[in-house]
Design a protein around this motif. Structure first.
Motif, PDB file in Angstrom:
ATOM      1  N   PHE A 217       6.108  88.980 -78.424  1.00 51.90           N
ATOM      2  CA  PHE A 217       4.764  88.060 -78.630  1.00 51.90           C
ATOM      3  C   PHE A 217       4.739  87.575 -79.789  1.00 51.90           C
ATOM      4  O   PHE A 217       4.319  88.256 -80.851  1.00 51.90           O
ATOM      5  N   ASP A 218       5.242  86.116 -79.924  1.00 53.94           N
ATOM      6  CA  ASP A 218       5.261  85.535 -80.978  1.00 53.94           C
ATOM      7  C   ASP A 218       4.070  84.291 -81.183  1.00 53.94           C
ATOM      8  O   ASP A 218       3.299  84.170 -80.040  1.00 53.94           O
ATOM      9  N   LYS A 219       4.300  83.332 -81.867  1.00 57.10           N
ATOM     10  CA  LYS A 219       3.425  82.099 -81.914  1.00 57.10           C
ATOM     11  C   LYS A 219       3.520  81.526 -80.702  1.00 57.10           C
ATOM     12  O   LYS A 219       2.375  80.948 -79.973  1.00 57.10           O
ATOM     13  N   ALA A 220       4.657  81.369 -80.233  1.00 55.89           N
ATOM     14  CA  ALA A 220       4.800  80.570 -79.050  1.00 55.89           C
ATOM     15  C   ALA A 220       4.077  80.976 -77.790  1.00 55.89           C
ATOM     16  O   ALA A 220       3.584  80.583 -76.887  1.00 55.89           O
ATOM     17  N   ALA A 221       4.415  82.404 -77.536  1.00 60.31           N
ATOM     18  CA  ALA A 221       3.791  83.308 -76.505  1.00 60.31           C
ATOM     19  C   ALA A 221       2.436  83.041 -76.561  1.00 60.31           C
ATOM     20  O   ALA A 221       1.661  82.997 -75.473  1.00 60.31           O
ATOM     21  N   PHE A 222       1.836  83.455 -77.793  1.00 61.95           N
ATOM     22  CA  PHE A 222       0.215  83.366 -77.798  1.00 61.95           C
ATOM     23  C   PHE A 222      -0.090  81.983 -77.429  1.00 61.95           C
ATOM     24  O   PHE A 222      -1.129  81.892 -76.869  1.00 61.95           O
ATOM     25  N   ALA A 223       0.555  80.887 -77.793  1.00 59.15           N
ATOM     26  CA  ALA A 223       0.092  79.572 -77.519  1.00 59.15           C
ATOM     27  C   ALA A 223      -0.129  79.212 -76.216  1.00 59.15           C
ATOM     28  O   ALA A 223      -0.759  78.225 -75.789  1.00 59.15           O
ATOM     29  N   LEU A 224       0.692  79.981 -75.146  1.00 56.90           N
ATOM     30  CA  LEU A 224       0.756  79.830 -73.783  1.00 56.90           C
ATOM     31  C   LEU A 224      -0.398  80.305 -73.434  1.00 56.90           C
ATOM     32  O   LEU A 224      -0.892  79.946 -71.896  1.00 56.90           O
ATOM     33  N   MET A 225      -1.134  81.600 -73.753  1.00 61.72           N
ATOM     34  CA  MET A 225      -2.208  82.193 -73.103  1.00 61.72           C
ATOM     35  C   MET A 225      -3.548  81.398 -73.034  1.00 61.72           C
ATOM     36  O   MET A 225      -3.753  80.372 -73.931  1.00 61.72           O
ATOM     37  N   LYS A 226      -3.994  81.683 -72.292  1.00 56.28           N
ATOM     38  CA  LYS A 226      -5.491  81.013 -72.138  1.00 56.28           C
ATOM     39  C   LYS A 226      -6.628  81.167 -73.205  1.00 56.28           C
ATOM     40  O   LYS A 226      -6.346  82.420 -73.663  1.00 56.28           O
ATOM     41  N   PRO A 227      -7.255  80.518 -73.695  1.00 54.13           N
ATOM     42  CA  PRO A 227      -8.000  80.726 -74.434  1.00 54.13           C
ATOM     43  C   PRO A 227      -9.338  81.831 -74.227  1.00 54.13           C
ATOM     44  O   PRO A 227      -9.910  82.658 -74.971  1.00 54.13           O
ATOM     45  N   THR A 228      -9.540  82.093 -73.012  1.00 58.99           N
ATOM     46  CA  THR A 228     -10.225  82.983 -72.344  1.00 58.99           C
ATOM     47  C   THR A 228      -9.616  84.440 -71.972  1.00 58.99           C
ATOM     48  O   THR A 228     -10.016  85.446 -71.544  1.00 58.99           O
ATOM     49  N   ALA A 229      -8.277  84.607 -72.307  1.00 63.29           N
ATOM     50  CA  ALA A 229      -7.496  85.688 -72.322  1.00 63.29           C
ATOM     51  C   ALA A 229      -7.505  86.688 -73.364  1.00 63.29           C
ATOM     52  O   ALA A 229      -7.845  86.431 -74.203  1.00 63.29           O
ATOM     53  N   TYR A 230      -7.340  88.007 -72.673  1.00 69.92           N
ATOM     54  CA  TYR A 230      -7.177  88.933 -73.867  1.00 69.92           C
ATOM     55  C   TYR A 230      -5.713  89.729 -73.719  1.00 69.92           C
ATOM     56  O   TYR A 230      -5.146  89.743 -72.927  1.00 69.92           O
ATOM     57  N   PHE A 231      -5.534  90.044 -75.072  1.00 66.70           N
ATOM     58  CA  PHE A 231      -3.920  90.612 -75.225  1.00 66.70           C
ATOM     59  C   PHE A 231      -4.322  92.247 -75.420  1.00 66.70           C
ATOM     60  O   PHE A 231      -5.216  92.593 -76.224  1.00 66.70           O
ATOM     61  N   ILE A 232      -3.622  93.037 -74.479  1.00 68.27           N
ATOM     62  CA  ILE A 232      -3.832  94.652 -74.473  1.00 68.27           C
ATOM     63  C   ILE A 232      -2.511  95.359 -74.832  1.00 68.27           C
ATOM     64  O   ILE A 232      -1.512  95.160 -73.832  1.00 68.27           O
ATOM     65  N   ASN A 233      -2.380  95.750 -75.817  1.00 70.92           N
ATOM     66  CA  ASN A 233      -1.088  96.465 -76.101  1.00 70.92           C
ATOM     67  C   ASN A 233      -1.156  97.782 -76.324  1.00 70.92           C
ATOM     68  O   ASN A 233      -1.881  98.312 -77.339  1.00 70.92           O
ATOM     69  N   ALA A 234      -0.618  98.844 -75.410  1.00 71.70           N
ATOM     70  CA  ALA A 234      -0.561 100.226 -75.474  1.00 71.70           C
ATOM     71  C   ALA A 234       0.751 100.477 -75.426  1.00 71.70           C
ATOM     72  O   ALA A 234       1.068 101.838 -75.025  1.00 71.70           O
ATOM     73  N   SER A 235       1.769  99.797 -75.658  1.00 70.52           N
ATOM     74  CA  SER A 235       3.245  99.718 -75.281  1.00 70.52           C
ATOM     75  C   SER A 235       3.914 100.460 -76.853  1.00 70.52           C
ATOM     76  O   SER A 235       3.931 101.539 -77.217  1.00 70.52           O
ATOM     77  N   ARG A 236       4.343  99.332 -77.581  1.00 72.76           N
ATOM     78  CA  ARG A 236       4.853  99.321 -78.789  1.00 72.76           C
ATOM     79  C   ARG A 236       4.420  98.185 -79.945  1.00 72.76           C
ATOM     80  O   ARG A 236       4.553  97.503 -79.186  1.00 72.76           O
ATOM     81  N   GLY A 237       4.273  98.610 -81.128  1.00 76.60           N
ATOM     82  CA  GLY A 237       3.794  97.622 -81.837  1.00 76.60           C
ATOM     83  C   GLY A 237       4.878  96.627 -82.255  1.00 76.60           C
ATOM     84  O   GLY A 237       4.833  95.507 -82.632  1.00 76.60           O
ATOM     85  N   ASN A 238       6.297  97.150 -81.989  1.00 77.89           N
ATOM     86  CA  ASN A 238       7.515  96.190 -82.326  1.00 77.89           C
ATOM     87  C   ASN A 238       7.650  95.126 -81.385  1.00 77.89           C
ATOM     88  O   ASN A 238       8.129  94.065 -81.778  1.00 77.89           O
ATOM     89  N   LEU A 239       6.730  95.040 -80.434  1.00 79.57           N
ATOM     90  CA  LEU A 239       6.857  93.987 -79.352  1.00 79.57           C
ATOM     91  C   LEU A 239       6.169  92.774 -79.838  1.00 79.57           C
ATOM     92  O   LEU A 239       6.183  91.734 -79.425  1.00 79.57           O
TER      93      LEU A 239
END
Length: 333
Positions: A217-239
Protein backbone atom coordinates in the motif's frame (compact mmCIF):
# COMPACT_ATOMS: atom_id res chain seq x y z
CA UNK A 1 15.22 -32.82 35.40
CA UNK A 2 15.18 -30.69 32.25
CA UNK A 3 14.83 -26.92 32.42
CA UNK A 4 12.62 -24.54 30.45
CA UNK A 5 13.05 -20.77 30.19
CA UNK A 6 10.20 -18.38 29.32
CA UNK A 7 11.30 -15.04 27.89
CA UNK A 8 8.04 -13.17 28.62
CA UNK A 9 8.48 -10.21 31.00
CA UNK A 10 6.29 -10.69 34.12
CA UNK A 11 3.32 -8.66 32.89
CA UNK A 12 3.37 -10.35 29.48
CA UNK A 13 3.74 -13.74 31.15
CA UNK A 14 0.56 -13.14 33.13
CA UNK A 15 -1.35 -11.66 30.20
CA UNK A 16 -0.16 -13.73 27.25
CA UNK A 17 0.84 -17.04 28.81
CA UNK A 18 -1.23 -17.50 31.94
CA UNK A 19 -1.24 -19.63 35.06
CA UNK A 20 -2.90 -22.66 33.49
CA UNK A 21 -0.20 -23.18 30.85
CA UNK A 22 2.55 -22.31 33.34
CA UNK A 23 1.31 -24.88 35.84
CA UNK A 24 1.24 -27.53 33.12
CA UNK A 25 4.83 -26.72 32.18
CA UNK A 26 5.95 -27.08 35.78
CA UNK A 27 4.73 -30.68 35.74
CA UNK A 28 7.16 -31.41 32.91
CA UNK A 29 10.38 -29.66 33.90
CA UNK A 30 12.02 -26.99 36.01
CA UNK A 31 10.67 -23.64 34.79
CA UNK A 32 12.62 -20.39 34.90
CA UNK A 33 11.14 -17.03 33.96
CA UNK A 34 12.38 -13.62 32.87
CA UNK A 35 13.32 -11.70 36.04
CA UNK A 36 13.23 -8.28 34.35
CA UNK A 37 10.25 -6.01 33.83
CA UNK A 38 11.36 -5.68 30.22
CA UNK A 39 12.61 -7.76 27.31
CA UNK A 40 16.03 -9.33 27.75
CA UNK A 41 18.96 -8.23 25.64
CA UNK A 42 20.75 -10.91 23.64
CA UNK A 43 23.59 -11.11 26.16
CA UNK A 44 21.11 -11.33 29.04
CA UNK A 45 19.19 -14.06 27.26
CA UNK A 46 22.37 -16.05 26.63
CA UNK A 47 23.18 -15.96 30.32
CA UNK A 48 19.61 -16.69 31.43
CA UNK A 49 19.20 -19.87 29.36
CA UNK A 50 22.39 -21.59 30.49
CA UNK A 51 21.44 -25.12 31.48
CA UNK A 52 18.01 -24.88 29.78
CA UNK A 53 17.06 -27.30 27.04
CA UNK A 54 13.93 -25.46 25.92
CA UNK A 55 13.16 -21.76 25.48
CA UNK A 56 9.56 -20.61 25.13
CA UNK A 57 9.74 -17.24 23.47
CA UNK A 58 7.49 -14.20 23.68
CA UNK A 59 6.86 -12.65 20.26
CA UNK A 60 9.17 -9.68 20.99
CA UNK A 61 12.17 -11.89 21.76
CA UNK A 62 14.44 -12.24 18.72
CA UNK A 63 16.20 -15.51 18.06
CA UNK A 64 19.49 -14.21 16.68
CA UNK A 65 22.49 -16.03 15.29
CA UNK A 66 24.54 -14.61 18.18
CA UNK A 67 22.15 -16.24 20.64
CA UNK A 68 21.94 -19.64 18.94
CA UNK A 69 25.73 -19.79 18.54
CA UNK A 70 26.14 -19.24 22.30
CA UNK A 71 23.49 -21.67 23.62
CA UNK A 72 25.12 -25.11 23.77
CA UNK A 73 22.48 -26.55 26.11
CA UNK A 74 19.52 -25.49 23.99
CA UNK A 75 17.54 -28.14 22.12
CA UNK A 76 14.45 -26.19 21.07
CA UNK A 77 13.27 -22.59 20.68
CA UNK A 78 9.47 -22.48 20.86
CA UNK A 79 7.73 -19.32 19.64
CA UNK A 80 4.48 -18.64 21.50
CA UNK A 81 3.09 -16.98 18.36
CA UNK A 82 2.78 -17.64 14.63
CA UNK A 83 5.18 -14.94 13.41
CA UNK A 84 8.80 -16.14 13.40
CA UNK A 85 10.31 -13.42 11.23
CA UNK A 86 12.63 -12.27 14.02
CA UNK A 87 14.01 -15.79 14.48
CA UNK A 88 17.11 -16.71 12.49
CA UNK A 89 15.97 -20.22 11.57
CA UNK A 90 19.07 -20.80 9.47
CA UNK A 91 21.33 -20.10 12.46
CA UNK A 92 19.21 -22.32 14.69
CA UNK A 93 19.44 -25.11 12.12
CA UNK A 94 23.20 -24.71 11.83
CA UNK A 95 23.38 -25.39 15.57
CA UNK A 96 20.92 -28.31 15.44
CA UNK A 97 18.27 -26.38 17.40
CA UNK A 98 14.59 -26.96 16.69
CA UNK A 99 12.34 -23.95 16.04
CA UNK A 100 8.57 -24.18 16.39
CA UNK A 101 5.62 -21.85 16.05
CA UNK A 102 2.14 -21.90 17.57
CA UNK A 103 -1.07 -22.38 15.63
CA UNK A 104 -3.18 -19.35 14.61
CA UNK A 105 -5.72 -19.30 17.42
CA UNK A 106 -6.51 -15.64 16.71
CA UNK A 107 -8.48 -16.04 13.46
CA UNK A 108 -11.90 -15.20 14.89
CA UNK A 109 -10.63 -12.54 17.29
CA UNK A 110 -8.72 -10.66 14.61
CA UNK A 111 -11.65 -10.79 12.19
CA UNK A 112 -13.88 -9.46 14.97
CA UNK A 113 -11.46 -6.60 15.64
CA UNK A 114 -11.48 -5.65 11.96
CA UNK A 115 -15.26 -5.55 12.12
CA UNK A 116 -15.09 -3.42 15.28
CA UNK A 117 -12.71 -0.97 13.59
CA UNK A 118 -14.93 -0.77 10.52
CA UNK A 119 -17.97 0.03 12.66
CA UNK A 120 -15.96 2.53 14.72
CA UNK A 121 -14.90 4.62 11.73
CA UNK A 122 -18.19 4.18 9.88
CA UNK A 123 -20.25 5.45 12.82
CA UNK A 124 -17.72 7.88 14.37
CA UNK A 125 -17.77 5.91 17.64
CA UNK A 126 -14.39 7.14 18.90
CA UNK A 127 -15.03 10.81 18.17
CA UNK A 128 -18.42 10.79 19.89
CA UNK A 129 -17.15 8.82 22.90
CA UNK A 130 -14.23 11.25 23.37
CA UNK A 131 -16.65 14.18 23.38
CA UNK A 132 -18.77 12.59 26.08
CA UNK A 133 -15.74 11.62 28.18
CA UNK A 134 -14.54 15.21 27.94
CA UNK A 135 -17.80 16.36 29.49
CA UNK A 136 -19.18 17.80 26.29
CA UNK A 137 -22.48 17.03 24.60
CA UNK A 138 -21.59 15.92 21.05
CA UNK A 139 -23.63 16.69 17.99
CA UNK A 140 -24.85 13.52 16.23
CA UNK A 141 -22.87 12.68 13.10
CA UNK A 142 -24.23 11.00 10.02
CA UNK A 143 -22.61 7.58 9.73
CA UNK A 144 -22.28 4.94 7.06
CA UNK A 145 -24.23 1.69 6.99
CA UNK A 146 -22.13 -1.44 6.45
CA UNK A 147 -25.00 -3.29 4.78
CA UNK A 148 -24.77 -2.39 1.11
CA UNK A 149 -21.19 -1.11 1.40
CA UNK A 150 -18.31 -2.84 -0.35
CA UNK A 151 -15.58 -4.61 1.60
CA UNK A 152 -12.31 -5.15 -0.25
CA UNK A 153 -9.95 -7.73 1.25
CA UNK A 154 -6.36 -8.14 0.05
CA UNK A 155 -5.25 -11.69 0.81
CA UNK A 156 -7.62 -14.60 1.32
CA UNK A 157 -6.26 -16.62 4.22
CA UNK A 158 -7.98 -17.88 7.37
CA UNK A 159 -8.74 -14.47 8.87
CA UNK A 160 -9.96 -13.11 5.55
CA UNK A 161 -12.31 -16.04 4.99
CA UNK A 162 -13.81 -15.61 8.47
CA UNK A 163 -14.19 -11.86 7.97
CA UNK A 164 -15.77 -12.27 4.54
CA UNK A 165 -18.37 -14.66 5.93
CA UNK A 166 -19.30 -12.11 8.61
CA UNK A 167 -19.47 -9.29 6.05
CA UNK A 168 -21.71 -11.28 3.74
CA UNK A 169 -24.03 -12.12 6.63
CA UNK A 170 -24.28 -8.37 7.32
CA UNK A 171 -25.30 -7.65 3.74
CA UNK A 172 -22.02 -6.25 2.46
CA UNK A 173 -20.69 -6.73 -1.03
CA UNK A 174 -17.32 -8.50 -0.78
CA UNK A 175 -14.38 -8.26 -3.18
CA UNK A 176 -11.16 -10.24 -2.72
CA UNK A 177 -7.79 -10.19 -4.43
CA UNK A 178 -5.20 -12.94 -3.95
CA UNK A 179 -2.99 -14.27 -6.76
CA UNK A 180 -2.24 -17.51 -4.92
CA UNK A 181 -5.64 -18.66 -3.64
CA UNK A 182 -8.75 -19.86 -5.44
CA UNK A 183 -11.89 -18.15 -4.14
CA UNK A 184 -14.77 -20.59 -4.48
CA UNK A 185 -17.41 -18.70 -2.49
CA UNK A 186 -20.23 -17.70 -4.85
CA UNK A 187 -20.99 -14.56 -2.88
CA UNK A 188 -17.46 -13.16 -3.21
CA UNK A 189 -16.11 -11.36 -6.27
CA UNK A 190 -12.50 -12.07 -7.15
CA UNK A 191 -10.87 -9.06 -8.80
CA UNK A 192 -7.45 -7.57 -9.39
CA UNK A 193 -6.09 -5.24 -6.74
CA UNK A 194 -6.62 -2.11 -8.82
CA UNK A 195 -10.33 -2.86 -9.24
CA UNK A 196 -10.65 -3.64 -5.54
CA UNK A 197 -9.04 -0.35 -4.53
CA UNK A 198 -11.28 1.63 -6.85
CA UNK A 199 -14.54 0.01 -5.73
CA UNK A 200 -14.16 -0.79 -2.01
CA UNK A 201 -15.63 1.39 0.71
CA UNK A 202 -13.45 -0.41 3.29
CA UNK A 203 -10.03 -1.69 2.20
CA UNK A 204 -8.63 -4.38 4.50
CA UNK A 205 -5.15 -5.88 3.93
CA UNK A 206 -4.88 -9.41 5.34
CA UNK A 207 -1.95 -10.67 3.28
CA UNK A 208 1.17 -12.20 4.79
CA UNK A 209 4.19 -9.95 5.30
CA UNK A 210 6.74 -10.99 2.66
CA UNK A 211 9.23 -9.29 0.38
CA UNK A 212 6.50 -9.23 -2.26
CA UNK A 213 3.98 -7.44 -0.03
CA UNK A 214 6.43 -4.97 1.54
CA UNK A 215 4.90 -1.49 1.09
CA UNK A 216 2.12 -2.97 -1.04
CA UNK A 217 0.00 0.00 0.00
CA UNK A 218 2.02 2.86 -1.40
CA UNK A 219 1.26 6.23 -2.97
CA UNK A 220 -0.16 4.64 -6.10
CA UNK A 221 -2.42 2.30 -4.11
CA UNK A 222 -3.91 5.05 -1.95
CA UNK A 223 -4.41 7.22 -5.05
CA UNK A 224 -6.77 4.56 -6.46
CA UNK A 225 -9.03 4.48 -3.41
CA UNK A 226 -12.28 6.41 -3.17
CA UNK A 227 -12.08 9.67 -1.21
CA UNK A 228 -14.93 8.24 0.90
CA UNK A 229 -13.14 4.94 1.60
CA UNK A 230 -11.52 3.82 4.84
CA UNK A 231 -8.27 1.87 5.19
CA UNK A 232 -8.35 -0.78 7.94
CA UNK A 233 -5.11 -2.61 8.80
CA UNK A 234 -4.99 -5.43 11.36
CA UNK A 235 -2.49 -7.54 9.43
CA UNK A 236 1.12 -6.32 9.43
CA UNK A 237 2.65 -2.86 9.36
CA UNK A 238 5.13 -3.99 6.71
CA UNK A 239 2.39 -3.92 4.09
CA UNK A 240 2.04 -0.15 4.35
CA UNK A 241 4.24 2.75 3.28
CA UNK A 242 3.44 4.98 6.24
CA UNK A 243 4.60 8.15 4.49
CA UNK A 244 2.18 7.39 1.66
CA UNK A 245 -0.64 6.75 4.14
CA UNK A 246 0.07 10.04 5.92
CA UNK A 247 0.13 11.90 2.61
CA UNK A 248 -3.18 10.35 1.57
CA UNK A 249 -4.75 11.39 4.87
CA UNK A 250 -3.27 14.89 4.69
CA UNK A 251 -4.66 15.38 1.18
CA UNK A 252 -7.99 13.78 2.15
CA UNK A 253 -7.62 11.29 -0.68
CA UNK A 254 -9.20 8.77 1.70
CA UNK A 255 -11.76 9.30 4.47
CA UNK A 256 -9.63 7.89 7.27
CA UNK A 257 -7.88 4.84 8.65
CA UNK A 258 -8.10 2.36 11.50
CA UNK A 259 -4.89 0.58 12.49
CA UNK A 260 -4.09 -2.23 14.87
CA UNK A 261 -0.56 -2.62 13.48
CA UNK A 262 2.25 -0.46 12.17
CA UNK A 263 6.00 -0.05 12.12
CA UNK A 264 6.52 0.84 15.77
CA UNK A 265 8.07 -1.80 18.09
CA UNK A 266 6.02 -4.97 18.50
CA UNK A 267 4.21 -4.14 15.24
CA UNK A 268 2.21 -1.39 16.91
CA UNK A 269 0.89 1.63 15.00
CA UNK A 270 3.36 4.50 14.82
CA UNK A 271 2.41 7.19 17.32
CA UNK A 272 2.64 10.04 14.82
CA UNK A 273 -0.11 8.36 12.74
CA UNK A 274 -2.12 6.94 15.63
CA UNK A 275 -2.57 10.36 17.26
CA UNK A 276 -4.30 11.84 14.19
CA UNK A 277 -7.95 12.84 14.37
CA UNK A 278 -8.70 10.90 11.18
CA UNK A 279 -7.18 7.66 12.54
CA UNK A 280 -8.45 5.15 15.07
CA UNK A 281 -5.65 3.00 16.49
CA UNK A 282 -5.30 0.02 18.82
CA UNK A 283 -1.96 -1.39 20.09
CA UNK A 284 -1.68 -4.71 18.19
CA UNK A 285 -4.58 -6.32 20.05
CA UNK A 286 -6.03 -8.39 17.22
CA UNK A 287 -5.38 -11.67 18.99
CA UNK A 288 -5.57 -10.38 22.55
CA UNK A 289 -8.37 -12.45 24.04
CA UNK A 290 -8.03 -15.13 26.73
CA UNK A 291 -9.10 -17.84 24.32
CA UNK A 292 -6.49 -16.92 21.72
CA UNK A 293 -3.57 -16.44 24.10
CA UNK A 294 -4.34 -19.59 26.08
CA UNK A 295 -4.53 -21.59 22.86
CA UNK A 296 -1.06 -20.52 21.79
CA UNK A 297 0.38 -21.03 25.26
CA UNK A 298 -1.04 -24.55 25.43
CA UNK A 299 0.46 -25.23 21.99
CA UNK A 300 3.91 -24.69 23.52
CA UNK A 301 3.03 -27.03 26.39
CA UNK A 302 2.03 -29.76 23.94
CA UNK A 303 5.18 -29.14 21.91
CA UNK A 304 7.26 -29.48 25.07
CA UNK A 305 5.61 -32.83 25.87
CA UNK A 306 6.50 -34.08 22.39
CA UNK A 307 10.09 -32.81 22.54
CA UNK A 308 10.77 -34.37 25.94
CA UNK A 309 9.32 -37.62 24.61
CA UNK A 310 11.62 -37.58 21.60
CA UNK A 311 8.91 -36.71 19.06
CA UNK A 312 8.77 -34.02 16.41
CA UNK A 313 6.07 -31.59 17.58
CA UNK A 314 3.37 -30.04 15.46
CA UNK A 315 4.52 -26.57 14.48
CA UNK A 316 8.16 -27.55 13.88
CA UNK A 317 9.69 -25.48 11.07
CA UNK A 318 13.16 -27.08 10.76
CA UNK A 319 12.77 -30.65 12.02
CA UNK A 320 15.14 -32.05 9.38
CA UNK A 321 18.10 -30.11 10.83
CA UNK A 322 17.21 -30.30 14.55
CA UNK A 323 19.96 -32.76 15.45
CA UNK A 324 19.95 -31.88 19.16
CA UNK A 325 16.55 -33.57 19.52
CA UNK A 326 18.50 -36.80 19.67
CA UNK A 327 19.27 -35.95 23.32
CA UNK A 328 15.68 -36.93 24.15
CA UNK A 329 15.38 -39.95 21.91
CA UNK A 330 15.67 -43.52 23.03
CA UNK A 331 15.69 -42.81 26.76
CA UNK A 332 12.49 -44.70 27.47
CA UNK A 333 10.21 -41.76 28.09
Amino acid sequence: MEAIFLTHPPEALETFYGEKALSELKKLATVRTNPKDDDLTVSELIEAVRGCEIVISFRRTPGTAEFFNAAPDLVAFLRCAVDIRNIDVQAASANGILVTRAKPHFVATTAELVLALMLTVARHVTDLAIEYRSGREPEPKMGRRLAGSTLGVVGYGRIARHLCDIALAMGMKVLVTDPYVTVRHKGIGRVDIETLLREADFVVPLAAATEETENLFDKAAFALMKPTAYFINASRGNLVDESALEAALDARRIAGAALDVGRAPDQRPSLRIARRDDVVATPHTGGATPESTLGQAMDTVEQTVDILSGRIPEGAVNAETASRLSRFMGDGR
